[in-house]
Scaffold this motif. Structure first.
Motif, PDB file in Angstrom:
ATOM      1  N   VAL A  45       0.845  -1.190   0.000  1.00 51.35           N
ATOM      2  CA  VAL A  45       0.000   0.000   0.000  1.00 51.35           C
ATOM      3  C   VAL A  45       0.880   1.239   0.000  1.00 51.35           C
ATOM      4  N   THR A  46       0.656   2.112  -0.939  1.00 48.03           N
ATOM      5  CA  THR A  46       1.400   3.365  -1.019  1.00 48.03           C
ATOM      6  C   THR A  46       0.430   4.498  -1.278  1.00 48.03           C
ATOM      7  N   ALA A  47       0.946   5.701  -1.231  1.00 48.03           N
ATOM      8  CA  ALA A  47       0.093   6.865  -1.494  1.00 48.03           C
ATOM      9  C   ALA A  47      -0.538   6.788  -2.881  1.00 48.03           C
ATOM     10  N   ALA A  48       0.114   6.077  -3.807  1.00 47.82           N
ATOM     11  CA  ALA A  48      -0.420   5.979  -5.163  1.00 47.82           C
ATOM     12  C   ALA A  48      -1.747   5.233  -5.214  1.00 47.82           C
ATOM     13  N   HIS A  49      -2.021   4.447  -4.176  1.00 50.35           N
ATOM     14  CA  HIS A  49      -3.257   3.680  -4.150  1.00 50.35           C
ATOM     15  C   HIS A  49      -4.447   4.501  -3.604  1.00 50.35           C
ATOM     16  N   GLU A  50      -4.189   5.703  -3.171  1.00 50.67           N
ATOM     17  CA  GLU A  50      -5.199   6.413  -2.409  1.00 50.67           C
ATOM     18  C   GLU A  50      -6.256   7.095  -3.257  1.00 50.67           C
ATOM     19  N   ASN A  51      -6.210   6.859  -4.576  1.00 51.50           N
ATOM     20  CA  ASN A  51      -7.257   7.332  -5.457  1.00 51.50           C
ATOM     21  C   ASN A  51      -7.311   8.848  -5.460  1.00 51.50           C
ATOM     22  N   TRP A  52      -8.493   9.439  -5.468  1.00 47.59           N
ATOM     23  CA  TRP A  52      -8.622  10.852  -5.800  1.00 47.59           C
ATOM     24  C   TRP A  52      -8.591  11.795  -4.609  1.00 47.59           C
ATOM     25  N   ILE A  53      -8.718  11.332  -3.385  1.00 45.07           N
ATOM     26  CA  ILE A  53      -8.905  12.232  -2.239  1.00 45.07           C
ATOM     27  C   ILE A  53      -7.608  12.969  -1.923  1.00 45.07           C
ATOM     28  N   PRO A  54      -7.608  14.308  -1.951  1.00 35.52           N
ATOM     29  CA  PRO A  54      -6.378  15.074  -1.729  1.00 35.52           C
ATOM     30  C   PRO A  54      -5.743  14.777  -0.369  1.00 35.52           C
ATOM     31  N   GLU A  55      -4.418  14.788  -0.359  1.00 33.03           N
ATOM     32  CA  GLU A  55      -3.679  14.379   0.839  1.00 33.03           C
ATOM     33  C   GLU A  55      -3.992  15.250   2.043  1.00 33.03           C
ATOM     34  N   GLN A  56      -4.277  16.537   1.826  1.00 34.57           N
ATOM     35  CA  GLN A  56      -4.513  17.408   2.972  1.00 34.57           C
ATOM     36  C   GLN A  56      -5.790  17.038   3.738  1.00 34.57           C
ATOM     37  N   LEU A  57      -6.670  16.263   3.100  1.00 34.76           N
ATOM     38  CA  LEU A  57      -7.901  15.856   3.774  1.00 34.76           C
ATOM     39  C   LEU A  57      -7.726  14.581   4.601  1.00 34.76           C
ATOM     40  N   HIS A  58      -6.628  13.875   4.408  1.00 32.42           N
ATOM     41  CA  HIS A  58      -6.468  12.579   5.064  1.00 32.42           C
ATOM     42  C   HIS A  58      -6.491  12.648   6.588  1.00 32.42           C
ATOM     43  N   PRO A  59      -5.789  13.614   7.234  1.00 36.73           N
ATOM     44  CA  PRO A  59      -5.837  13.646   8.707  1.00 36.73           C
ATOM     45  C   PRO A  59      -7.257  13.771   9.251  1.00 36.73           C
ATOM     46  N   TRP A  60      -8.087  14.585   8.612  1.00 34.63           N
ATOM     47  CA  TRP A  60      -9.472  14.736   9.076  1.00 34.63           C
ATOM     48  C   TRP A  60     -10.258  13.453   8.896  1.00 34.63           C
ATOM     49  N   ILE A  61     -10.102  12.829   7.735  1.00 35.84           N
ATOM     50  CA  ILE A  61     -10.800  11.569   7.468  1.00 35.84           C
ATOM     51  C   ILE A  61     -10.441  10.540   8.532  1.00 35.84           C
ATOM     52  N   LEU A  62      -9.167  10.469   8.878  1.00 31.35           N
ATOM     53  CA  LEU A  62      -8.701   9.487   9.862  1.00 31.35           C
ATOM     54  C   LEU A  62      -9.167   9.835  11.271  1.00 31.35           C
ATOM     55  N   ALA A  63      -9.037  11.096  11.650  1.00 34.03           N
ATOM     56  CA  ALA A  63      -9.362  11.490  13.028  1.00 34.03           C
ATOM     57  C   ALA A  63     -10.842  11.364  13.332  1.00 34.03           C
ATOM     58  N   ARG A  64     -11.696  11.584  12.338  1.00 36.54           N
ATOM     59  CA  ARG A  64     -13.130  11.506  12.616  1.00 36.54           C
ATOM     60  C   ARG A  64     -13.530  10.080  13.006  1.00 36.54           C
ATOM     61  N   PHE A  65     -12.818   9.069  12.467  1.00 38.60           N
ATOM     62  CA  PHE A  65     -13.104   7.692  12.868  1.00 38.60           C
ATOM     63  C   PHE A  65     -12.748   7.479  14.336  1.00 38.60           C
ATOM     64  N   GLN A  66     -11.671   8.109  14.794  1.00 38.04           N
ATOM     65  CA  GLN A  66     -11.308   7.948  16.194  1.00 38.04           C
ATOM     66  C   GLN A  66     -12.303   8.646  17.108  1.00 38.04           C
ATOM     67  N   VAL A  67     -12.805   9.809  16.683  1.00 40.18           N
ATOM     68  CA  VAL A  67     -13.874  10.465  17.438  1.00 40.18           C
ATOM     69  C   VAL A  67     -15.051   9.509  17.591  1.00 40.18           C
ATOM     70  N   ALA A  68     -15.425   8.854  16.493  1.00 39.17           N
ATOM     71  CA  ALA A  68     -16.562   7.940  16.519  1.00 39.17           C
ATOM     72  C   ALA A  68     -16.299   6.761  17.439  1.00 39.17           C
TER      73      ALA A  68
END
Length: 277
Positions: A45-68
């Motif tokens: 798994v590398t950043a190349a697999h991450e499809n279209w979602i811009p990298e700057q959004l990744h921390p928010w996407i990840l952190a919201r799961f921890q909030v949940a």
């Protein structure tokens, strides 16, 4: 999402979670099953697999799961025994659920859910007895009736989790979804994320945000529903939610030890925890 096709966004998010597991601790969320369900071996798994979602959004996407997951743990500790994941995508919480008495109802579009079940089988991820699959379309006003045949108890305390869903629905469908979560004769928690409308965002963010929204639409999954915090609070209070907390992207990232920058909050994102006693 295209009719008859699984969600591209669900796969992108699973890949982001998988990539993050290769990061050194502390991590914004832990998900040892993310790589397996994404279909890409963790070592590959590398950043190349991450499809279209811009990298700057990744921390928010990840952190919201921890909030949940923190909210789920707190609810389970006080007697909540039902979790309903609305728009479950490739979320893996149900397959690493640490709460023995918590039943997880995964509600999602039939196409996405069928695709997920194939991925679970291919990855040899065990589906525990505490998981109930509920195929439903949130544009159907009576989507929640699909919960009843699989043992959902409308008189039992429940936590609803709704991440990455609201923005893809029409506004009437979103308001109906909120209404259905508030219809139980039991204490209810609701965790959901949303973004401000473009007009309510600072001018310097609009160009970047609009570009990302254009990319989302090109993927066949346009964003349709937005709220400001006062708007959402009014809607939730009208439904009987009497404890409402709202956290912004910088607040959440800081909570989990990540130093946010303006680039991490392209859409003025929020996560809300609402409770009905």
């Amino acid at each position: 999402m295209e009719q008859g096709q699984p969600s591209r966004t669900a796969l992108s998010i699973a890949l982001i979670r998988a990539v993050h597991q290769a990061s050194p601790p502390p991590r914004l969320c832990d998900d040892p099953l993310a790589a397996a369900i994404s279909g890409v071996p963790l070592g590959e798994v590398t950043a190349a697999h991450e499809n279209w979602i811009p990298e700057q959004l990744h921390p928010w996407i990840l952190a919201r799961f921890q909030v949940a997951e923190d909210a789920i743990a707190a609810a389970a500790a006080t007697g909540t025994r039902q979790l309903v994941i609305l728009g479950a995508g490739l979320d893996t919480f149900a397959y690493r659920n640490p709460h023995p008495d918590l039943v997880v109802f995964e509600v999602d579009h039939p196409s996405t859910q069928a695709w997920k079940r194939e991925r679970l089988r291919a990855a040899d991820i065990e589906v525990p007895p505490s998981v109930c699959f509920v195929p439903a379309d949130f544009e159907d006003r009576r989507w929640d009736e699909a919960l009843d045949p699989v043992g959902f108890d409308r008189t039992a305390p429940t936590i609803f989790l709704c991440l990455g869903v609201v923005m893809y629905l029409t506004r009437p469908a979103t308001l109906n979804l909120l209404s259905r979560t508030a219809a139980l004769d039991a204490p209810t928690h609701l965790i959901l994320d949303y973004t401000d409308p473009s007009a309510a965002q600072p001018a310097h963010r609009r160009a970047v945000g609009d570009a990302v929204l254009s990319e989302v639409a090109d993927q066949g999954e346009p964003w349709q529903c937005f709220f400001t915090p006062p708007e959402l609070t009014r809607e939730l209070e009208a439904l009987g939610y009497d404890e409402i907390t709202d956290a912004t992207v910088p607040e959440v990232l800081t909570r989990y030890g990540f130093t946010p920058t303006p680039d991490h909050d392209v859409f003025s994102g929020h996560i809300t925890h609402a409770t009905r006693r």
